[in-house]
Scaffold this motif. Structure first.
Motif, PDB file in Angstrom:
ATOM      1  N   ALA A   1      92.853  -3.265  22.151  1.00 23.01           N
ATOM      2  CA  ALA A   1      91.618  -3.123  21.379  1.00 23.01           C
ATOM      3  C   ALA A   1      91.519  -1.743  20.735  1.00 23.01           C
ATOM      4  CB  ALA A   1      90.410  -3.363  22.285  1.00 23.01           C
ATOM      5  N   ILE A   2      91.922  -0.711  21.464  1.00 21.20           N
ATOM      6  CA  ILE A   2      91.898   0.644  20.905  1.00 21.20           C
ATOM      7  C   ILE A   2      92.899   0.755  19.760  1.00 21.20           C
ATOM      8  CG2 ILE A   2      92.479   3.056  21.404  1.00 21.20           C
ATOM      9  CD1 ILE A   2      91.182   2.694  24.137  1.00 21.20           C
ATOM     10  N   ALA A   3      94.055   0.132  19.889  1.00 17.65           N
ATOM     11  CA  ALA A   3      95.039   0.143  18.808  1.00 17.65           C
ATOM     12  C   ALA A   3      94.467  -0.515  17.547  1.00 17.65           C
ATOM     13  CB  ALA A   3      96.312  -0.577  19.249  1.00 17.65           C
ATOM     14  N   ILE A   4      93.724  -1.612  17.737  1.00 13.06           N
ATOM     15  CA  ILE A   4      93.089  -2.283  16.599  1.00 13.06           C
ATOM     16  C   ILE A   4      92.045  -1.365  15.951  1.00 13.06           C
ATOM     17  CG2 ILE A   4      91.539  -4.185  15.972  1.00 13.06           C
ATOM     18  CD1 ILE A   4      93.015  -5.877  18.078  1.00 13.06           C
ATOM     19  N   MET A   5      91.298  -0.632  16.776  1.00 14.85           N
ATOM     20  CA  MET A   5      90.286   0.285  16.243  1.00 14.85           C
ATOM     21  C   MET A   5      90.931   1.412  15.431  1.00 14.85           C
ATOM     22  SD  MET A   5      87.401  -0.998  17.081  1.00 14.85           S
ATOM     23  CE  MET A   5      86.185   0.293  16.877  1.00 14.85           C
ATOM     24  N   VAL A   6      92.088   1.850  15.858  1.00 17.29           N
ATOM     25  CA  VAL A   6      92.809   2.874  15.081  1.00 17.29           C
ATOM     26  C   VAL A   6      93.198   2.313  13.717  1.00 17.29           C
ATOM     27  CG1 VAL A   6      94.917   4.261  14.970  1.00 17.29           C
ATOM     28  CG2 VAL A   6      93.651   4.108  17.110  1.00 17.29           C
ATOM     29  N   LEU A   7      93.689   1.090  13.694  1.00 19.20           N
ATOM     30  CA  LEU A   7      94.063   0.456  12.421  1.00 19.20           C
ATOM     31  C   LEU A   7      92.841   0.241  11.524  1.00 19.20           C
ATOM     32  CD1 LEU A   7      96.636  -2.207  13.702  1.00 19.20           C
ATOM     33  CD2 LEU A   7      97.131  -0.023  12.577  1.00 19.20           C
TER      34      LEU A   7
ATOM     35  N   ILE B   1      75.435   2.145   8.538  1.00 22.75           N
ATOM     36  CA  ILE B   1      75.685   0.735   8.816  1.00 22.75           C
ATOM     37  C   ILE B   1      77.162   0.495   9.098  1.00 22.75           C
ATOM     38  CG2 ILE B   1      75.708  -1.571   7.764  1.00 22.75           C
ATOM     39  CD1 ILE B   1      73.137  -0.771   6.295  1.00 22.75           C
ATOM     40  N   ILE B   2      78.034   1.218   8.379  1.00 22.55           N
ATOM     41  CA  ILE B   2      79.473   1.011   8.535  1.00 22.55           C
ATOM     42  C   ILE B   2      80.029   1.776   9.735  1.00 22.55           C
ATOM     43  CG2 ILE B   2      81.736   1.377   7.447  1.00 22.55           C
ATOM     44  CD1 ILE B   2      80.358   0.976   4.747  1.00 22.55           C
ATOM     45  N   VAL B   3      79.700   3.061   9.814  1.00 20.03           N
ATOM     46  CA  VAL B   3      80.315   3.929  10.822  1.00 20.03           C
ATOM     47  C   VAL B   3      79.656   3.772  12.197  1.00 20.03           C
ATOM     48  CG1 VAL B   3      80.850   6.322  11.444  1.00 20.03           C
ATOM     49  CG2 VAL B   3      81.000   5.585   9.067  1.00 20.03           C
ATOM     50  N   GLY B   4      78.342   3.531  12.218  1.00 17.54           N
ATOM     51  CA  GLY B   4      77.611   3.453  13.485  1.00 17.54           C
ATOM     52  C   GLY B   4      78.186   2.440  14.464  1.00 17.54           C
ATOM     53  N   PRO B   5      78.268   1.159  14.076  1.00 16.17           N
ATOM     54  CA  PRO B   5      78.842   0.165  14.996  1.00 16.17           C
ATOM     55  C   PRO B   5      80.288   0.465  15.371  1.00 16.17           C
ATOM     56  CG  PRO B   5      77.659  -0.916  13.212  1.00 16.17           C
ATOM     57  CD  PRO B   5      77.745   0.528  12.858  1.00 16.17           C
ATOM     58  N   TYR B   6      81.036   0.996  14.423  1.00 15.60           N
ATOM     59  CA  TYR B   6      82.447   1.315  14.690  1.00 15.60           C
ATOM     60  C   TYR B   6      82.544   2.356  15.803  1.00 15.60           C
ATOM     61  CZ  TYR B   6      87.167   3.124  14.021  1.00 15.60           C
ATOM     62  OH  TYR B   6      88.467   3.542  14.232  1.00 15.60           O
ATOM     63  N   LEU B   7      81.755   3.427  15.674  1.00 15.10           N
ATOM     64  CA  LEU B   7      81.801   4.493  16.685  1.00 15.10           C
ATOM     65  C   LEU B   7      81.260   4.013  18.025  1.00 15.10           C
ATOM     66  CD1 LEU B   7      80.701   7.601  14.565  1.00 15.10           C
ATOM     67  CD2 LEU B   7      83.007   6.966  15.304  1.00 15.10           C
ATOM     68  N   ALA B   8      80.263   3.128  17.994  1.00 14.76           N
ATOM     69  CA  ALA B   8      79.703   2.605  19.242  1.00 14.76           C
ATOM     70  C   ALA B   8      80.741   1.779  20.007  1.00 14.76           C
ATOM     71  CB  ALA B   8      78.464   1.752  18.941  1.00 14.76           C
ATOM     72  N   ILE B   9      81.454   0.918  19.279  1.00 15.79           N
ATOM     73  CA  ILE B   9      82.504   0.106  19.916  1.00 15.79           C
ATOM     74  C   ILE B   9      83.618   1.001  20.440  1.00 15.79           C
ATOM     75  CG2 ILE B   9      84.288  -1.641  19.478  1.00 15.79           C
ATOM     76  CD1 ILE B   9      82.357  -2.873  17.422  1.00 15.79           C
ATOM     77  N   LEU B  10      83.976   2.020  19.643  1.00 15.55           N
ATOM     78  CA  LEU B  10      85.044   2.934  20.054  1.00 15.55           C
ATOM     79  C   LEU B  10      84.659   3.683  21.331  1.00 15.55           C
ATOM     80  CD1 LEU B  10      87.834   3.960  19.116  1.00 15.55           C
ATOM     81  CD2 LEU B  10      86.647   5.831  17.959  1.00 15.55           C
ATOM     82  N   LEU B  11      83.420   4.147  21.392  1.00 17.61           N
ATOM     83  CA  LEU B  11      82.956   4.860  22.584  1.00 17.61           C
ATOM     84  C   LEU B  11      82.976   3.936  23.799  1.00 17.61           C
ATOM     85  CD1 LEU B  11      81.729   7.444  23.799  1.00 17.61           C
ATOM     86  CD2 LEU B  11      79.464   6.532  23.201  1.00 17.61           C
ATOM     87  N   PHE B  12      82.552   2.691  23.595  1.00 16.85           N
ATOM     88  CA  PHE B  12      82.574   1.701  24.676  1.00 16.85           C
ATOM     89  C   PHE B  12      83.986   1.508  25.212  1.00 16.85           C
ATOM     90  CE2 PHE B  12      83.259  -2.831  25.763  1.00 16.85           C
ATOM     91  CZ  PHE B  12      82.477  -2.897  26.910  1.00 16.85           C
TER      92      PHE B  12
ATOM     93  N   LEU C   1      95.784   9.780  27.885  1.00 16.80           N
ATOM     94  CA  LEU C   1      96.690   9.831  26.742  1.00 16.80           C
ATOM     95  C   LEU C   1      96.269   8.849  25.653  1.00 16.80           C
ATOM     96  CD1 LEU C   1     100.189  10.142  28.479  1.00 16.80           C
ATOM     97  CD2 LEU C   1      99.001  11.882  27.137  1.00 16.80           C
ATOM     98  N   THR C   2      95.890   7.639  26.077  1.00 11.10           N
ATOM     99  CA  THR C   2      95.467   6.622  25.103  1.00 11.10           C
ATOM    100  C   THR C   2      94.249   7.094  24.326  1.00 11.10           C
ATOM    101  OG1 THR C   2      96.314   4.832  26.494  1.00 11.10           O
ATOM    102  CG2 THR C   2      94.694   4.236  24.831  1.00 11.10           C
ATOM    103  N   ASP C   3      93.243   7.598  25.031  1.00  9.04           N
ATOM    104  CA  ASP C   3      92.015   8.043  24.372  1.00  9.04           C
ATOM    105  C   ASP C   3      92.266   9.258  23.483  1.00  9.04           C
ATOM    106  OD1 ASP C   3      90.824   6.031  25.728  1.00  9.04           O
ATOM    107  OD2 ASP C   3      89.618   7.278  27.068  1.00  9.04           O
ATOM    108  N   THR C   4      93.054  10.190  23.988  1.00  7.50           N
ATOM    109  CA  THR C   4      93.312  11.417  23.227  1.00  7.50           C
ATOM    110  C   THR C   4      94.089  11.121  21.944  1.00  7.50           C
ATOM    111  OG1 THR C   4      93.354  12.697  25.284  1.00  7.50           O
ATOM    112  CG2 THR C   4      94.326  13.717  23.333  1.00  7.50           C
ATOM    113  N   ILE C   5      95.165  10.363  22.072  1.00  5.57           N
ATOM    114  CA  ILE C   5      96.000  10.061  20.901  1.00  5.57           C
ATOM    115  C   ILE C   5      95.222   9.240  19.876  1.00  5.57           C
ATOM    116  CG2 ILE C   5      98.050   8.806  20.123  1.00  5.57           C
ATOM    117  CD1 ILE C   5      99.349   9.570  22.813  1.00  5.57           C
ATOM    118  N   SER C   6      94.478   8.238  20.342  1.00 10.04           N
ATOM    119  CA  SER C   6      93.722   7.400  19.405  1.00 10.04           C
ATOM    120  C   SER C   6      92.615   8.195  18.727  1.00 10.04           C
ATOM    121  CB  SER C   6      93.142   6.187  20.129  1.00 10.04           C
ATOM    122  OG  SER C   6      92.270   6.587  21.172  1.00 10.04           O
ATOM    123  N   ALA C   7      91.932   9.078  19.464  1.00 12.12           N
ATOM    124  CA  ALA C   7      90.877   9.902  18.864  1.00 12.12           C
ATOM    125  C   ALA C   7      91.469  10.843  17.805  1.00 12.12           C
ATOM    126  CB  ALA C   7      90.165  10.705  19.947  1.00 12.12           C
ATOM    127  N   PHE C   8      92.639  11.398  18.101  1.00 17.25           N
ATOM    128  CA  PHE C   8      93.295  12.278  17.131  1.00 17.25           C
ATOM    129  C   PHE C   8      93.670  11.518  15.855  1.00 17.25           C
ATOM    130  CE2 PHE C   8      97.373  13.731  15.375  1.00 17.25           C
ATOM    131  CZ  PHE C   8      97.013  15.005  14.938  1.00 17.25           C
TER     132      PHE C   8
END
Length: 364
Positions: free
Chosen positions: A3-9, A37-48, A347-354
């Motif tokens: 799911a995190i990989a999909i969020m990066v894409l 509207i666009i960024v809010g839900p995206y960041l909320a899902i990413l934080l989750f 590592l997953t969180d750090t690399i994906s956030a970067f």
């Protein structure tokens, strides 16, 4: 992780629409409604997704050296992915692949011969429609043993291929499968005894108006004790009615219960094993019962990930259609220490956030 990989894409199209939709507002560091509207839900899902590891639990995340022994494998109706279920070939395949036990289903013919059949009728696993076209819906127990012997119990397997991803059988196996017939309880027990394999079976009481409706258990016990003479410790006796009678006439069976119960009740009835559906799996319960010398078997466990979960939870055995696959598992899937688990997620969180930050920066 997927799911995190999909969020990066997704970061690329999200950043493109958010930033380009109102670049002037972005440059002024004012978030427009469109951007929210666009960024809010995206960041909320990413934080989750970033915080999910804090609430996850798996018995396979454990300290080194605390994993118990590999659960024994009991072939569910033999090896039904390799051979027609409940046939001699199926049980031989289980033995060939190192199974520790054999599971089956027992019915009684009209003339009192215990035989192996799971379904109420013969339609699915025999050619009864060809041999007895007027009796396809007739209960299997209402056929005499002579009539049952005339049926083929293997051709359906080659025609229907009951499991996805079965693969192709060798010509020798195809020939053997074609010639399978209905198997007797006596032959099944002798086979298990000769290879020192555990046996567990469901017993089906004959329908009403059957001549052995009230004598069926006696008939089964006669086959076990007087005809097949299997070593008694190999029998996991599951049927719950008249258990005390069975214990008196056949001491030595490993009495098995098909449901959870208080330990005091289990010990009172000399229960030494539980046979439970895998959805009842609980590490805590397994440990609790094991402390009272009551082992646990779970059914039907076919997938390597589910077998891994049973292994990590401390299960003593599983009933499976896939002995040939699970026997090769040298350790549970996803087995890791808490330290390895933490490092993986950091590592997953750090690399994906970067990567997400970099994508937004490039879009800007």
């Amino acid at each position: 992780i997927g799911a995190i990989a999909i969020m990066v894409l997704l970061a690329w199209p999200v950043s493109f629409h958010a930033i380009r939709a109102d670049k002037k507002a972005f440059l002024l560091q004012i978030l427009s409604v469109t951007q929210m509207i666009i960024v809010g839900p995206y960041l909320a899902i990413l934080l989750f997704l970033f915080l999910i590891p804090l609430g996850m639990y798996s018995p396979c995340i454990r300290e080194m050296g605390t994993l118990g022994p590999k659960p024994a494998l009991i072939g569910h109706r033999g090896a039904p992915m390799l051979a027609p279920e409940n046939t001699e070939m199926s049980f031989l395949k289980t033995i060939e692949h190192g199974g520790d036990g054999l599971e089956t289903d027992v019915a009684i013919s009209y003339d009192g011969v215990p035989f192996l059949m799971h379904d109420d009728t013969l339609k699915r696993t025999t050619n009864v429609a060809e041999v007895y076209p007027n009796d396809t819906g007739k209960a299997a127990s209402f056929f005499s043993w002579d009539a049952l012997q005339k049926l083929n119990a293997g051709m359906w397997f080659l025609k229907n291929k009951p499991f996805v991803g079965m693969g192709s059988l060798s010509k020798a196996d195809q020939k053997q499968a074609k010639n399978q017939s209905i198997y007797t309880l006596s032959s099944f027990l002798r086979l298990a005894d000769s290879h020192n394999k555990l046996v567990i079976f469901d017993l089906y009481r004959p329908p009403e108006k059957h001549p052995y409706r009230n004598l069926w258990l006696r008939k089964v016990l006669d086959v076990i004790l007087k005809e097949a003479k299997i070593k008694r410790h190999l029998v996991l006796w599951l049927h719950n009615s008249v258990r005390s009678f069975v214990q008196s006439v056949a001491p030595g069976f490993q009495h098995t219960m098909g449901r959870k119960a208080p330990i005091e009740d289990l010990l009172k009835h000399n229960i030494v094993k539980l046979n439970l559906v895998y959805t009842d799996m609980s590490s805590e319960d397994i440990r609790k019962y094991a402390a009272a010398n009551i082992t646990t078997n779970f059914y039907v466990v076919n997938e390597p990930w589910l077998y891994s979960l049973a292994w990590c939870s401390g299960a003593h055995s599983v009933t499976t259609n896939a002995v040939h696959l699970l026997k090769d598992l040298s350790q549970p899937l996803f087995l890791m220490t808490p330290q390895q688990y933490s490092i993986m997620w950091i590592l997953t969180d750090t690399i994906s956030a970067f990567l997400i930050t970099l994508i937004f920066f490039l879009q800007w």
